[in-house]
Write an enzyme that holds these catalytic residues in place. Structure first.
Site, PDB file in Angstrom:
ATOM      1  N   GLY A   1       0.833  -1.197   0.000  1.00  0.00           N
ATOM      2  CA  GLY A   1       0.000   0.000   0.000  1.00  0.00           C
ATOM      3  C   GLY A   1       0.865   1.243   0.000  1.00  0.00           C
TER       4      GLY A   1
ATOM      5  CB  ILE B   1       3.415   2.284   4.568  1.00  0.00           C
ATOM      6  CG1 ILE B   1       2.650   3.405   5.286  1.00  0.00           C
ATOM      7  CG2 ILE B   1       4.716   1.956   5.308  1.00  0.00           C
ATOM      8  CD1 ILE B   1       2.097   3.025   6.643  1.00  0.00           C
TER       9      ILE B   1
ATOM     10  CB  THR C   1       6.679  -0.161  10.971  1.00  0.00           C
ATOM     11  OG1 THR C   1       6.527  -0.437   9.577  1.00  0.00           O
ATOM     12  CG2 THR C   1       8.158  -0.158  11.327  1.00  0.00           C
ATOM     13  CB  SER C   2       1.848  -3.209  10.169  1.00  0.00           C
ATOM     14  OG  SER C   2       2.153  -4.501  10.683  1.00  0.00           O
TER      15      SER C   2
ATOM     16  CD  GLU D   1       1.573  -0.808  20.380  1.00  0.00           C
ATOM     17  OE1 GLU D   1       2.235  -1.341  19.475  1.00  0.00           O
ATOM     18  OE2 GLU D   1       0.891   0.226  20.206  1.00  0.00           O
TER      19      GLU D   1
ATOM     20  CG  HIS E   1       2.594   2.357  17.696  1.00  0.00           C
ATOM     21  ND1 HIS E   1       1.526   1.518  17.879  1.00  0.00           N
ATOM     22  CD2 HIS E   1       2.417   2.912  16.465  1.00  0.00           C
ATOM     23  CE1 HIS E   1       0.740   1.555  16.816  1.00  0.00           C
ATOM     24  NE2 HIS E   1       1.272   2.402  15.947  1.00  0.00           N
TER      25      HIS E   1
ATOM     26  CB  ALA F   1       6.906   3.982  12.514  1.00  0.00           C
TER      27      ALA F   1
END
Length: 326
Positions: free
Chosen positions: A158, A160, A239-240, A270, A289, A291
């Site tokens: 996508g 990213i 990083t998703s 988290e 988290h 990014a």
């Protein structure tokens, strides 16, 4: 429907921890809209009261069915994130409310952070940083790697994933990708990527990097079976969303040397439990988290969000719609 003459449409905005972002949201609010701010710590009753007044929701939201039932005027949920796993898309569809993400506004930031994690893992950055601070110079300089010419498998092409592919060209990496929706051959050529079936990508990549939304299909898409397919020298980058990876299976794979290392910006829980076993391993680089949120990226995100709200206010269909994958 567009607003009547002289009537302001209400945008309910969920405040973030970033004061500069909150100011920007208020300063950029378009003419003809009223911005209703909702505290990040709002009670369910406060959320419901705001939603009941709103024509649009902006920010980071998680809604119950009671909230949707109260949202009689709601025309669009405009998220400021790329991910949309906090919103029940089935529920939103049942009440006829479209959900949009940030349209790739943070794609550059996340792509850069992805490359950062690859290099940090390959050069054992954190390990050597801590050694230098402790007065230990050039301790254990074995097992340092280059990104140059490595085979990188991108899972999810996508906004990213495409930005990651573009940046990997500078390293002359061989980039393969897997996505349930393939772009046209011209786009593949422009990005310098080649499609690979999922299992082949796992088996042959030096680095596997994840860029998929968290859905029923992607939850734990990387588990014990998938990790066992990867090379013993492979690196996993995420990083998703944390739950895309089975964290216990990843811990076992890293502890046993089944794969070499991982770079993670996200975790299943988290903030994480301090007893998370991943914290005991030296072959993991962790970031909290972060990014997506950058000083440079917020204006892009907000420009996309407000433009989309204005489209819908004019009676046009929204862009950046969140998709439900079956």
């Amino acid at each position: 429907m567009p607003a009547s003459a002289g009537q302001n449409l209400v945008i309910a905005y969920r405040l973030t921890p970033w004061e500069a972002v909150n100011r920007l949201v208020q300063e950029w609010c378009p003419e003809g809209f009223e911005l209703l701010t909702v505290p990040a710590s709002a009670s369910p009753e406060q959320v419901r009261a705001a939603v009941s007044r709103a024509d649009f929701l902006l920010g980071f939201w998680s809604l119950t069915e009671d909230d949707f039932r109260a949202a009689r005027n709601l025309k669009l949920i405009q998220l400021m994130s790329a991910g949309y796993d906090r919103i029940d898309l089935d529920l939103a569809a049942r009440y006829g409310v479209p959900v949009a993400n940030n349209g790739g506004g943070n794609a550059i930031a996340v792509a850069e952070h992805t490359i950062l994690l690859m290099l940090a893992v390959y050069r054992r950055l954190v390990y050597h940083h801590l050694n230098v601070k402790a007065g230990r110079w050039r301790v254990d300089t074995n097992d340092l790697y280059e990104l140059w010419h490595k085979r990188v498998g991108i899972v999810g092409l996508g906004n990213i994933g495409r930005q990651v592919a573009r940046r990997l060209r500078a390293f002359e990496s061989e980039v393969v990708y897997y996505d349930i929706r393939r772009p046209d051959p011209e786009t593949e050529a422009e990005l310098g990527v080649t499609f690979a079936p999922f299992e082949e990508l796992l088996q042959t990549s030096d680095i596997v990097t994840l860029h998929v939304p968290l859905t029923r299909l992607t939850r734990h898409m990387i588990g014990a079976r998938e990790l066992a397919m990867m090379k013993p020298t492979a690196v996993l980058i995420n990083t998703s969303r944390g739950a895309v990876v089975d964290e216990q299976a990843l811990y076992e794979a890293l502890r046993s040397g089944q794969i070499m290392a991982a770079g993670l910006d996200v975790l299943e829980l988290e903030p994480p439990d301090p007893s998370n076993p991943l914290f005991t391993l030296e072959n993991v680089v962790l970031t909290p988290h972060i990014a997506g949120p950058t000083v440079d990226g917020w204006p892009r995100i907000l420009a996309n969000c407000y433009a989309n709200i204005q489209r819908v206010a004019r009676g046009e269909p929204p862009l950046f719609l969140a998709e439900k994958y079956e």
